[in-house]
Structure formats: C-alpha cells, structure tokens
Design a protein around this motif. Structure first.
Motif, PDB file in Angstrom:
ATOM      1  N   GLN A  27      46.658  44.764  40.633  1.00 43.40           N
ATOM      2  CA  GLN A  27      46.067  45.495  39.515  1.00 43.40           C
ATOM      3  C   GLN A  27      46.622  45.043  38.176  1.00 43.40           C
ATOM      4  O   GLN A  27      47.052  45.863  37.366  1.00 43.40           O
TER       5      GLN A  27
ATOM      6  N   LEU B 226      46.278  33.109  36.324  1.00 46.78           N
ATOM      7  CA  LEU B 226      45.028  32.833  37.034  1.00 46.78           C
ATOM      8  C   LEU B 226      44.910  31.320  37.193  1.00 46.78           C
ATOM      9  O   LEU B 226      44.829  30.591  36.205  1.00 46.78           O
TER      10      LEU B 226
ATOM     11  N   ILE C 166      41.498  36.962  42.245  1.00 41.74           N
ATOM     12  CA  ILE C 166      40.253  37.699  41.981  1.00 41.74           C
ATOM     13  C   ILE C 166      39.867  38.537  43.194  1.00 41.74           C
ATOM     14  O   ILE C 166      39.414  39.678  43.083  1.00 41.74           O
ATOM     15  N   ASP C 167      40.061  37.960  44.372  1.00 39.97           N
ATOM     16  CA  ASP C 167      39.743  38.695  45.601  1.00 39.97           C
ATOM     17  C   ASP C 167      40.531  40.003  45.654  1.00 39.97           C
ATOM     18  O   ASP C 167      39.971  41.086  45.870  1.00 39.97           O
TER      19      ASP C 167
ATOM     20  N   MET D  18      36.914  46.411  40.385  1.00 40.44           N
ATOM     21  CA  MET D  18      37.949  45.692  39.643  1.00 40.44           C
ATOM     22  C   MET D  18      38.263  46.434  38.345  1.00 40.44           C
ATOM     23  O   MET D  18      37.348  46.820  37.625  1.00 40.44           O
ATOM     24  N   ARG D  19      39.555  46.615  38.083  1.00 37.31           N
ATOM     25  CA  ARG D  19      39.915  47.313  36.839  1.00 37.31           C
ATOM     26  C   ARG D  19      39.618  46.381  35.647  1.00 37.31           C
ATOM     27  O   ARG D  19      39.478  45.172  35.821  1.00 37.31           O
ATOM     28  N   PRO D  20      39.518  46.952  34.472  1.00 42.30           N
ATOM     29  CA  PRO D  20      39.260  46.091  33.306  1.00 42.30           C
ATOM     30  C   PRO D  20      40.446  45.153  33.090  1.00 42.30           C
ATOM     31  O   PRO D  20      41.594  45.546  33.302  1.00 42.30           O
ATOM     32  N   ILE D  21      40.164  43.962  32.651  1.00 47.21           N
ATOM     33  CA  ILE D  21      41.236  43.004  32.393  1.00 47.21           C
ATOM     34  C   ILE D  21      40.967  42.287  31.066  1.00 47.21           C
ATOM     35  O   ILE D  21      39.835  42.240  30.592  1.00 47.21           O
ATOM     36  N   THR D  22      42.024  41.742  30.540  1.00 54.93           N
ATOM     37  CA  THR D  22      41.836  40.826  29.415  1.00 54.93           C
ATOM     38  C   THR D  22      42.097  39.418  29.913  1.00 54.93           C
ATOM     39  O   THR D  22      42.691  39.212  30.982  1.00 54.93           O
TER      40      THR D  22
ATOM     41  N   ASP E  47      43.982  46.743  52.411  1.00 50.89           N
ATOM     42  CA  ASP E  47      43.235  48.000  52.392  1.00 50.89           C
ATOM     43  C   ASP E  47      44.049  49.018  51.607  1.00 50.89           C
ATOM     44  O   ASP E  47      45.017  49.577  52.111  1.00 50.89           O
TER      45      ASP E  47
ATOM     46  N   ARG F 222      46.613  43.920  34.311  1.00 50.41           N
ATOM     47  CA  ARG F 222      45.791  44.310  33.153  1.00 50.41           C
ATOM     48  C   ARG F 222      45.287  43.071  32.425  1.00 50.41           C
ATOM     49  O   ARG F 222      44.310  43.093  31.707  1.00 50.41           O
ATOM     50  N   ARG F 223      46.032  41.976  32.660  1.00 50.24           N
ATOM     51  CA  ARG F 223      45.745  40.772  31.895  1.00 50.24           C
ATOM     52  C   ARG F 223      45.877  39.550  32.790  1.00 50.24           C
ATOM     53  O   ARG F 223      46.783  39.480  33.614  1.00 50.24           O
TER      54      ARG F 223
ATOM     55  N   ARG G 243      39.698  42.618  42.954  1.00 52.84           N
ATOM     56  CA  ARG G 243      38.472  43.371  43.236  1.00 52.84           C
ATOM     57  C   ARG G 243      38.717  44.438  44.288  1.00 52.84           C
ATOM     58  O   ARG G 243      38.047  45.453  44.319  1.00 52.84           O
ATOM     59  N   GLN G 244      39.691  44.195  45.134  1.00 51.48           N
ATOM     60  CA  GLN G 244      39.999  45.193  46.172  1.00 51.48           C
ATOM     61  C   GLN G 244      41.096  46.167  45.764  1.00 51.48           C
ATOM     62  O   GLN G 244      41.556  46.953  46.582  1.00 51.48           O
ATOM     63  N   TYR G 245      41.552  46.072  44.530  1.00 51.88           N
ATOM     64  CA  TYR G 245      42.593  46.977  44.020  1.00 51.88           C
ATOM     65  C   TYR G 245      43.914  46.820  44.747  1.00 51.88           C
ATOM     66  O   TYR G 245      44.736  47.725  44.756  1.00 51.88           O
TER      67      TYR G 245
END
Lengths: 336, 173, 746
Positions: free
Chosen positions: A44, A28, A35-36, A1-5, A124, A46-47, A39-41
């Motif tokens: 994406q 959210l 979230i699923d 998972m990329r970083p998020i705020t 995928d 950022r926030r 985590r799998q990109y």
C-alpha cells in the motif's frame, strides 16, 4: 488500488533521496510484483518512483571474467545475453523458465530478486499472515501448504521463495550491489535473503529506500556446465514445486567442483552446501548424489501437505546432478 | 559497508510528484499521440479501454496471469494490466487495433481465421499480439512456439490451432 | 411431397468462422465494452466470513471518496420482487443460479457472498471505495469439509434444479454384485473445478425511463431477461437484453447469477449506466462451480467380461438453499448393457454457493469413475479395454429399453482405435521407457445425453429485394461457432449461398431461444433456423407459382428447387430478388418454430471414444500428455471445422481436469484456496498436445430436424479417464483422484 502519486527518476541519487525520505514510497521497475500487489492491497505505498529511465540496465563483463548485470536489465534480455548463455547456462535457463514471455520482458532482475512470495494467504489481505502483517499469525501452518517450503521454515512463516533466477544466482555466489542514503553497499546473495525466523516481514537487509543497482556474478568456470531443473505441474508459466540449479565438473571420475542450490522448497534461495561438501572429491555416481541429497534434506520440516517435497527435492537433485554427470543435455520437457 | 562509502554518494534532490488526482498523460498509441486525464494508478489496460475506447486488449484477470491484455510497448509484448499508463509517456504503445494496415489484416490475423485459432475470441487479440512478437523475437522452432505462447491462456483451448496459425506465418516468411 | 426443395449444401462445409474478422481485429465488443456514455462502474464486495451475519457496514470512508456515487447494502438495496425457483436455463423459464438472492437481509451463507455494491465514476475509485468499507460480522461455525458433512449426508428427492431424481436403479444391484464372478470396487475423489472463461461475467445496465437495457455475458439473453424480470418484478416486455459476443462460458454463464439484477439496481440507484464486471477472484465465488465430490463404484462381471451389476454412489456438498449435484451417475446408468444398477446421490449442506453446470456437468466426473473402473476390470480379465466395452455394448437404453435414436458408438471405438494406432498395444503396464519417461496409452468411452428444450424455439428469416437474407434468433455467440453454423443452416433452408446470408443473434428483440446449454444449442437453434428458412422459401415459391408474371406461374411447388437464390422448375426460373423487385416487395419474411416431440419412443445420447498417450516421469511425478484422439458421433455435423474445435476444446478440458484443475475450500474460513489464474491451474499452450478428432456422422431422424446432437460437452467426457488409464499403463499405478498430482505419483 489506493491512490498513488508517480515520479519518474532521472538519476539514482534523486530516486534514493526521494524514496528514503518517505516510508510510504516504493520503487517501480517492471511493476509485475508492485502493481499486482498494490491492486490487491497487499502493498500500500502512497507513492511510486519509476526507476526505468535510470541507467541501470545492461550486462558487462568484469575484468576477472564475471558479469555485472544492471538491476533494471529485463529477465528476457539477461536470459538471451550470449555471455550469460555461454558462461552461466543455469542462470539463462532459470530466467527462461520463470513466468511468461510477456512478464520476462517486463520484470527487472532487481525486481525479480525482490518479488514477493506466492503464498495464497500472503496475497489475501483478509487472511492472517505474519509476513504481510507482523504478529497476525501464519495461516499456512494449518492451512493449504502444498506449495510451501520445507527448508528454512519457522513457526511464523513457511512461504517458499518464488524466484528462479535467485536460485541460480545463489548457486553462483552472486552479490547484490545497492545504493542507499548511506552510499553504496554490496551483499553476498546468500546473506541478502533472510530466513523468516520470527520476523518474516523482513526479507532482506536493505534499508527503506536502498536501491539495487546491479547483480554481480563472479567468474565461475564450473558453471559453463550447469543447468536449471524446474519441476512444476504445468509445462510452463508456473512457479516451481521444486527446482535445482546445479553445476558440476568431474575430473577423472571424481567431482572436482560443484555448485548446487534449491528453489521452491525453501524460504529463501537455498544454497545446498551440504550437497556440495558431501560430494567434492566423491565419485560422480547416482548413489553418492542420493546420499548427498538425503543429507541436505535431513532437516526438512514439512507439513502433511508438502511432505512430498522432501522426496521430490532429493530426486530432483539426483536427476540434475546425474544429468550433468552423464554430460547429456537436460530437458524437463516431455520427449514428445 | 564498503570502504568506497567514504566517497559518499552525492545526495539527490527529491523528485516532483504527479497525482494522486488526475494528471494529463501523453500516450502515443498506434502511431497517434493521445492525451488522457487519468490518475497515476490507472493501468495502461484501463487507459486504453476506458479512456481511449480501444477495447481490443482484454481484461481477463487484472493480475498478470492470463495474457489477454498483451500489447506492445516500444515493440515488446508486455501485460498492459500490470503497466501504469503514466509510465508509458514517451513510449510507443501498439494494440491489436494498430496491427491491420489500411484495413488489410496482418498475416497473423488471417492465419488465426484460417486455422480456426479461436472460439470465443476473448483471448484472441492478446494471442495475436503475442504471436507476432514471438516471431519477431526469433523464437520460431515448434517447441519454442509452444513455450513462447504459454503466457496467453485460451480457456477454449484452441492451442493446437493457435500453434498452427503461428507456424503458418513462420513458414510463409 | 408437396414442399419445394433446396439443393444447396452449405451444411457440412468446412467454413471459416464468419465472426473471425471482428475477433482478430479487436473490434468485437463484449458486454462491458459497449458504448455507454457517462457509465459508472460497480464493484461487488464479497463476505469475508462463510457463516453468520453482517452486523454493520460502515461506509463513511467509502462515501467520502471522490467519485463515489452509491454504496448499496442489505440496508438500502431495494428488495427483490420474487425469488424464482432453480430450474436449468434450458427450460426457457427463469433460471437463477441459486434460490438465494443476496443483500435481502444480514445473513451470510458462504464466503464471497455479495454483501455490498459500490458504484463510482471510475473503476479504480469504485474498487478502492469497496476496499474502504468497514464491515463487521458475527461469525458462526461453518461447514466446509467432507469430514464435517459426511455424517449429515442425505439422499435428496431430486437434484439438478429438480430435473433428475436423487436415486436411479434397475434390477437388484446387490444380488448382481453378489453373483458376480469378478468385482472391481474403487473410490474416487474429485477436487472442485471452476469454469474461468477468459471473460469474467459482466453486465452493462441502463434505464431508459422504466425500460431496462442490459448488455450481459450470458449463454441465453432470454434467460437473463426472464430471470431479471422476475427478480425485479418488471414486465419482460420492458427489458431488452443484448449479448452479441460472450468471452467463453462453459456453464458459468448458463444460469443467471445475481450480478445482472444488481447491475440494474445499481444503475437505477445512480441514474446513469453502470458497468459491472466480476473480478477474476469473484469468478470463483459468484458464478457457481463444479462441486468437490467423492464417488464409489462397484462393478460386477462374468469371466467373459459381461457386466452383471453397477453400483455408483456419490457424495458432495451443496448450499444451504438448493439440492444440487451434477448428475455424475446418469450416464453410468445407460452406457452399458447391464441388468442391475444402483445409483445414489448423497448431499450435505455446506457453506458454499449452489454449485452449477460446468462443461459435461456430471458426465465428466461420473464417467471418470466408471471408465477407470472398466479399465481395471479389463486388466483383471486380461481383456483389451476396447473389447470389454464392445462386449457390453448397449443397443438400447438399459434404463428404459428404448432404442437409441442413433448411436455410432461401435464405429467410434473402431475408428478411434484405428486412427490412434491402438491395435498394436502391448497391454502390460510399465514396460515402455524413453529416457526418463515411461510411456502409456489408455482409452475410455464417452456418452452425453441429448436434452431437448421443453419450450418452442423460434427464428425469423427475412429476404431483401437485393437478394440478401438475414436470419435471426436470440442466441448469443459464446465461442461455439453458432453464428457460422446457423448461417450455413439458413443458406440451405433458403436455397442461397452462404455469402448472401447473415445470422443475427444475441438480442431479446429477436425470436426466443432458450439458453444454449447442455450441448443443445446447435440442435435446437438449427431446428428453429431451418424452420424459418424453409417457411420463407415455401412462401416465396408459393408467391411465384401463383403469380402470373412469374416464369414459374402454375408450377407445382413440389417441382420447384431453389439454388443460389434462384427458383427453378424445369427450364423456368426466377430469382428471389427478381420476384420481389418485380412485385414491388422490398422484402419477405417468415418465422419458424420448433418444439421437440417429447413422446418419441427413443433414448437419446451422443457417444464417443477417447484415446490418450502419456509420458510419465515416475521419479519426478510428472505427467505430460503426448497426444489425444477422440472419435465422436454427434449426429449431423453442420460445420466440421467449428465442431472439431469444440470437441478438441472439450478433450483438452479433460486434460486439465485430469492433471491440473483443483480447488478446495479452506477449512474454517470457507474461502477457496485458489482464487486466481496464477494458482488455479488451467492448461497452457505447452500442456496441450496435438489432438485428433474423428467425426463419425450418424443419421438421427429423431432428435431434431437436422439430426444434430451437439458437440459442446462430449469431447470432455471420458478424456480424463483415458489419461488416467494411460498413466496406469505407463506406470502400473492407479490414481483414483482428480487431478492426478505430482505427489500422487511419487
């Protein structure tokens, strides 16, 4: 998972202002899709702007006898609400048959409508997918497509819409209320879900930052006698191969009113208007149901792998309508 | 656009942003207030396991498909792998470690042992958290137990014994 | 008889699992959960392509991420010392899952092959840095389908890690089939299956100087130890492997795949403990699988229903480096008295990792084909399926002519049928309806070979002067109930109550036990534990009868019986604890060892019979299993509760195999179609019916000292065939593919 705020919204207007101002932000709610896929990109952002504290949960009757279900109402709460169970059994059943108990406690109704497809290529990031990455190609067309759609497909995407609740809501002529930077809007549900066409990445007409605030179900007396039939390999916790939301009222042996939508078989929750048009005024009998189902599926465009869905959808339609016509309760469980 | 839009919604203010680096999160778990320094992307499951050393909730898939990570948030069974820890601030988290009281096993824990409702044990904390919640949800018919426990995979397939354990607690109540 | 006896009877008791409390409270620590201060997290990166080579790994962005400690690729990973051959881990030697270790060069043989390890201070950072690697490939065409491989198929000399021949035959099958009065010819296809234990494979590794500690999720800590020692070129004595709790395996942790060694290398690279857990997706590409396969079977029979010949051929893909097929044909060759048999494995090389053991490896697929064909034959003959099997009962191995060490198969048919209610069955298909559902019943035979370990199995028993005992052997607990069962065995051997005995396992510091695979665990570990316990009992009795201070002084040891920790001969008695305290011994200890007699003139198999009732909705193509009954003869049953659990579990695996579990490689890319538990369907609670298990105890004096034949696999064997046969009985349709899907029944 990329970083998020992370931001927690305290009023809808600020939530909308925040997300609208930043194309790399997402809402959210229950998180079960967001979230699923983060985590799998596949997603994406950022926030994330958490809307769970907003006053958007709850179910209220409208003066006309319909329902207004707040966007962050949990699937399990909506399914269990007495007014949903009594007036719209198909919606309650569709919600109950979705996902698992834990996921139903988490997932919001608004999020349920916006959940993303289960196509294994979409999920995928290494596979070409027009929905995830426009113009990269559709892997499913020539790949594994057993779970994919046969109706509403295009040469760019054949992913089936995964929501059960949306199928029932589509049959019920529900509408989606939103709040966006430009103000409030209302979309009939059938217009809210877009066919993939040549832009499968666009799944709905909302602008970025537009927030679903509620789903409104109009008064639909016929829906008191309705059901949701879900056909799947596993007895529970699986997306539909094919599903049918149906409501039927028969007066003097003839069909007086009818609502039908298909799930699992189409790229959007599929209002089966041809079935409805064919059957209104007809004698409520199996042969008519079968003919109507055939008409609805006449334009199906299957792949070799999912060709069975054309037949299965017709049989499910006949089963659902037949069950309502018989006036017996419908169960898709084993008679064990 | 509807006519109501003339009364354009008051424009909100842009919200404060936390992260993406570690932020201090107050996490009430099993009745105790914990403070952890975590990035906002950290799931409740990883916060419990990696930061609070509460490893009872298990990571079976990290995708919301197995139920091994089931905990309660504000008394409801949810999947901690798809829940951000930072979103649980101000909410009460209960894990399997908080189920036994003063060392006395919860009735469901006893029933799982008595009915041999597990083998490898990896899904067991999630099964038990789910089972206790199921009965509190009032879904207590035999068929409701089958369906209501279907969000918790058990690859050892102890399912019939899991149902027996849930029924035995139900019947004792 | 000169040995003292124990009159305790813990073995056979329906004892609740002794590891229950830690498991239900969440305090049981699995391999990534052990305390490891300062541990970093490693994330494996798999190849996107299925064939070709890695041109470059651009790790600049990954290394720039906060918290990233190392990026290991073929360019900087230390080379392995040696690639040990592929030998089943039961052998007690090194047991790599395949004879290819990744990151030794730039070659890519299969999609998901590990091509990098990223280590960071947190799991999130490691995972994200892994995502940031920019890997470029040179891709070459891959072989991923039967259509591509069929023409290149070959018959291997040996399969299954070299343990079995590629061809099995007796008599003249062609002649037997030609002379048959009746023939059944059928072709079956099987999707690939994946183990998917709920705990993904994982290892926590750290170095203490030049000593390596691994907490590993494995079926055999010794197998991990030996394999990693060989791979890394370090002495076994410098590696300690611990695995107290293992969250299921089913064969995925039977062989030692590359991640424990990679965890060790990663820990060395970053100088701190490393936790390495596979993701769920990687559980599809990193630990082997049950291969996709095709099987053809031909049965020849007389009008009386006596088999004259069986031909059973199989085709399946294997990796580029190993000749692996699960032995689907072995039990076909032995289950029925039949003069002629011809079995052939054909393989083709594909871009896959080497397939591996998966519960009932071979038997689950092979007996599906055989037992469905037998059902067809029974139908053709108008014979009851049970009767057909009884007519072809083999009272000795048809391959060797050796008698069975024990059988019980006829009793399994009889008792299984009685408990299921088979006798009133109307054989006509498609005539029972309940609403929308057609109801049918089916049955199948089950057989699973008893595989003794070739190396000595050891255990240690120690008694303290407080009257409690600890018995130790290296085996881990991965859900079989071994901790409970071995406590019972130890209690009986020592002549003590279960409550004063404790079993410790899962640690290479303890006496060696081979990996508990192939249903061998209960038999071989009980033999070692029994041996150690017996040795300690004899030692203490000998001490007592030789000690003037003991009331037992001068007695013949053979007169002494031990119960509840008290040695008695006539009216004379002294407790173990009393003896130790009186003689100022804090404890006493003995070791025990067992090695099977490989020359015993017997054939060894476990037998059973499976029965299932299904409901089929023929309009919607749905199959729901309503109940299952299995009768099994696993020799002696140490603990009926845990044995039933294992057998029930196997039967429900058969349900999953029959109706749900399916995977295929995507053509071209070689990546699995399903790589999550959301789309690779395993049975959920609502799929699982009530299951009846009938235990048919048979005495076996050959297999091992306690006569234990094992329960881990036999429950699955034949279960899918019973379900498919029930589907036929319900609908009149033969489905010769697994899983049986909705579309197959429309």
């Amino acid at each position: 998972m990329r970083p998020i705020t992370y931001s927690r919204a305290t009023d809808p207007q600020s939530a909308v202002a925040t997300v609208s101002a930043d194309p790399t932000s997402d809402y959210l709610a229950g998180g079960t899709t967001e979230i699923d896929l983060l985590r799998q990109y596949v997603l994406q952002p950022r926030r994330l702007v958490d809307i769970n504290a907003l006053p958007l949960a709850g179910i209220e009757s409208t003066p006309e006898g319909g329902l207004r279900i707040g966007a962050t109402t949990r699937m399990s709460d909506a399914a269990a609400a007495p007014e949903v169970r009594e007036r719209f059994p198909m919606l309650s059943e569709a919600l109950e048959k979705g996902a698992s108990p834990q996921l139903r406690h988490m997932a919001s109704l608004g999020g349920n409508l916006l959940q993303r497809v289960r196509c294994s290529y979409f999920r995928d990031p290494l596979a070409p997918c027009n929905k995830r990455e426009p113009d990269s190609g559709c892997s499913a067309l020539t790949g594994h497509s057993r779970d994919h759609a046969v109706l509403g497909t295009s040469e760019h995407c054949i992913a089936a819409h995964p929501s059960d609740a949306a199928v029932a809501l589509t049959a019920l002529d529900a509408s989606v209320h939103t709040l966006g930077p430009g103000g409030e809007r209302t979309y009939p549900l059938d217009d809210f879900f877009l066919l993939p066409g040549d832009s499968p990445h666009r799944e709905h007409p909302m602008a970025h930052g537009e927030l679903i605030t509620a789903v409104e179900v109009p008064p639909t007396p016929v829906a008191r006698r309705s059901l949701y039939l879900k056909v799947r390999d596993r007895a529970s916790y699986e997306f539909a191969l094919v599903s049918v939301a149906a409501a039927l009222s028969v007066v003097d042996g003839r069909i007086a009113d009818i609502r039908v939508a298909l799930g699992g078989a189409a790229t959007k929750p599929w209002r089966a208007r041809r079935v409805e048009d064919f059957l209104v005024g007809e004698v409520a009998e199996r042969r008519a149901f079968a003919q109507a189902a055939q008409v609805e599926l006449a334009e199906a465009r299957p792949t070799p792998m999912n060709a069975f869905k054309v037949e299965l959808a017709q049989r499910a339609l006949v089963r659902a309508l037949g069950t309502l016509a018989e006036g017996t309760g419908l169960e898709d469980g084993s008679p064990a | 656009m509807s006519a109501d839009d003339q009364a354009l919604t008051r424009r909100g203010t842009v919200l404060e942003e936390r992260g993406p680096g570690p932020v201090r999160v107050a996490l009430p778990v099993n009745g105790t207030e914990h403070a952890v320094e975590i990035e906002p992307r950290v799931s409740l499951l990883d916060a419990l396991r990696e930061h609070l050393q509460l490893t009872g909730a298990k990571k079976g898939c990290d995708q919301g498909t197995c139920g091994a990570c089931t905990v309660w948030v504000d008394g409801r069974r949810v999947l901690s792998c798809l829940t951000l820890a930072v979103a649980c601030e101000g909410r009460e988290v209960t894990t399997i470690e908080g189920l036994a009281e003063d060392g006395a096993l919860h009735g469901m824990q006893q029933a799982f042992i008595a009915e041999d409702a597990f083998q490898c044990g990896y899904c067991t904390p999630g099964q038990i958290m789910s089972a206790v919640a199921l009965l509190e949800e009032g879904r207590t018919g035999d068929e409701e137990i089958k369906e209501g426990m279907s969000g918790n995979l058990c690859r050892c397939a102890a399912y019939p014994n899991i149902r027996a354990a849930v029924r035995s607690v139900r019947d004792r109540a | 008889m000169t040995a003292p006896t124990s009159t305790a009877t813990a073995v056979g008791q329906d004892l609740a699992r002794l590891d229950g409390r830690p498991k239900v409270t969440g305090s049981a620590r699995y391999s990534t959960e052990v305390p490891a201060p300062g541990a970093a997290h490693a994330c494996l990166v798999g190849s996107r392509i299925a064939a070709g080579r890695v041109l470059a790994v651009d790790a600049e962005a990954a290394r720039a991420e906060e918290g990233v400690l190392a990026v290991l690729t073929h360019e900087n990973l230390p080379g392995i010392a040696e690639q040990p051959p592929l030998v089943p881990s039961l052998a007690g030697t090194a047991a790599p899952g395949q004879t290819f270790f990744p990151m030794q060069d730039d070659t890519v043989h299969y999609a998901g092959q590990h091509i990098a390890v990223v280590v960071a201070d947190t799991w999130e950072r490691a995972r994200h840095a892994a995502h940031l690697l920019r890997i470029s490939y040179e891709e070459t065409p891959a072989t991923t389908t039967f259509e591509q491989g069929r023409d290149q198929a070959y018959v291997p000399e040996r399969i299954f890690g070299g343990w079995l021949p590629g061809r099995i035959s007796r008599g003249d099958a062609d002649a037997g089939l030609a002379g048959a009065e009746l023939r059944v010819d059928a072709a079956f296809t099987f999707a690939a299956n994946h183990h998917n234990p709920l705990e993904p494979s994982c290892t926590t590794a750290w170095w203490e100087g030049d000593e390596l500690v691994l907490h590993d999720a494995t079926q055999g800590v010794n197998a991990t130890q030996i394999t990693v020692a060989r791979l890394l070129g370090i002495p076994r004595s410098r590696i300690r492997v611990i695995g107290h709790y293992v969250g299921g395996s089913f064969g995925s942790k039977a062989m030692i795949h590359d991640h424990p060694a990679l965890a060790a290398l990663a820990a060395r690279a970053v100088g701190r403990p490393v936790r390495l857990a596979l993701t769920r997706e990687q559980m599809f590409t990193s630990v082997g699988h049950r291969e996709e396969q095709e099987q053809q079977i031909s049965l020849g029979a007389t009008r009386e229903g006596r088999l004259t010949a069986i031909r059973h051929h199989k085709l399946s893909p294997t990796s580029h480096f190993d000749d692996w097929a699960e032995p689907s044909i072995g039990v076909s060759a032995q289950l029925y008295a039949c003069p002629h048999f011809d079995g052939v494995y054909r393989l083709f090389r594909a871009n896959t990792m080497t397939p591996t053991f998966m519960r009932a490896p071979g038997e689950a697929s092979g007996l599906f084909a055989l037992e469905c064909a037998m059902d067809e034959l029974a139908h053709e003959l108008g014979l009851d399926p049970v009767e057909l099997r009884l007519r072809n009962y083999a009272d000795a191995s048809p391959m060797t002519g050796q008698p069975w060490s024990s059988s019980g198969l006829r009793e399994c048919y009889r008792r299984g049928a009685a408990r299921f209610g088979w006798q009133d069955r109307d054989p006509r298909p498609g005539v029972r309806r309940e609403g929308d559902w057609l109801i049918g019943t089916g049955m199948a035979a089950a057989g699973y070979p008893v595989a003794p370990p070739p190396t000595p199995q050891r255990a240690r028993a120690r008694l303290y002067d407080d009257g409690t005992a600890v018995v130790q052997a290296a085996t881990p607990e991965f859900g079989t109930g071994v901790v409970t069962a071995m406590t019972q065995v130890a209690a009986d051997a020592l002549g003590m109550p279960v409550g004063r005995c404790r079993f410790e396992g899962g640690d290479t510091a303890l006496p060696d036990i081979a990996a508990a695979v192939g249903s061998s665990g209960a038999g071989m570990i009980s033999a070692a534990v029994h041996s150690a316990g017996t040795a300690l009992r004899e030692q203490l009795v000998a001490l007592a009868v030789a000690d003037r201070g003991s009331p037992l002084y001068g007695r013949d040891p053979a007169e002494v019986a031990v119960r509840d920790g008290v040695m008695r001969a006539g009216s004379a008695a002294e407790s173990y604890a009393g003896l130790l305290r009186r003689t100022a011994r804090p404890d006493a200890e003995a070791t025990g060892s067992w090695q099977p007699d490989s020359g015993a003139p017997y054939a060894m198999m476990t037998f059973g019979a499976q029965f299932a009732e299904v409901a089929v909705d023929p309009e919607l193509g749905l199959v729901r299993v309503r109940r299952m009954t299995g009768a099994f003869a696993p020799g002696r049953v140490i603990n009926p509760r845990t044995a039933r659990g294992q057998l029930m579990s196997g039967m429900l695996w058969g349900l999953g195999q029959a109706l749900l579990e399916s995977n295929r490689m995507r053509p071209g890319t070689g990546r699995w179609t399903h790589a999550s538990l959301g789309s690779y369907l395993v049975a959920v609670n609502a799929d699982a019916p009530e299951v009846e298990v009938e235990l048919v105890e048979v005495e076996d004096t050959v297999v091992n000292p306690l006569g234990v034949k094992g329960v881990g696999e036999i429950g699955q064997v034949g279960a899918a065939a019973a379900i498919a046969n029930a589907v036929h009985h319900a609908t009149g349709r033969r489905v010769r593919q697994l899983p049986i899907t909705v579309e197959a029944l429309l």
